[in-house]
Design a protein around this motif. Structure first.
Motif: not given
Length: 106
Positions: A25-31
């Motif tokens: 999830v953190s890779v798919a939706h970067p800040a």
């Protein structure tokens, strides 16, 4: 053989799965980056409102309209389905309780 909850490594597998999912999830939706621009939508002016006043709507003309017969039937079916599931769970608990009481203790 059914794995035990603590001895079978189930907890470690669940934690590993959770860590992998969080990483995906953190890779798919970067800040959001610092150079991103935003848009401002103007506020609605005048007597218009997002929430209409009570009794200002229209009567349902099609079965799928809000308050139409199809929507009311769907609500009734969903309520009846929930009641059947709830009753089945209560019945199963009652049967299990009767079964536990009927067995002699050693």
């Amino acid at each position: 053989m059914v794995p035990t909850f603590y001895g079978g490594g189930v907890v470690r597998r669940l934690l590993a799965t959770l860590v992998v999912l969080l990483a995906l999830v953190s890779v798919a939706h970067p800040a959001t980056t610092a150079g991103a621009s935003t848009t401002t939508v103007p506020v609605d002016q005048g007597d218009r409102s997002v929430i209409p006043d009570p009794n200002t709507g229209r009567e349902p003309t099609d079965p799928g309209d809000r308050g139409g017969w199809a929507q009311l039937v769907l609500f009734g079916l969903m309520a009846a389905g929930c009641a059947v599931i709830f009753g089945r769970v209560l019945w199963a608990g009652h049967q299990r309780s009767r079964l536990n009481q009927a067995q002699p203790e050693d």
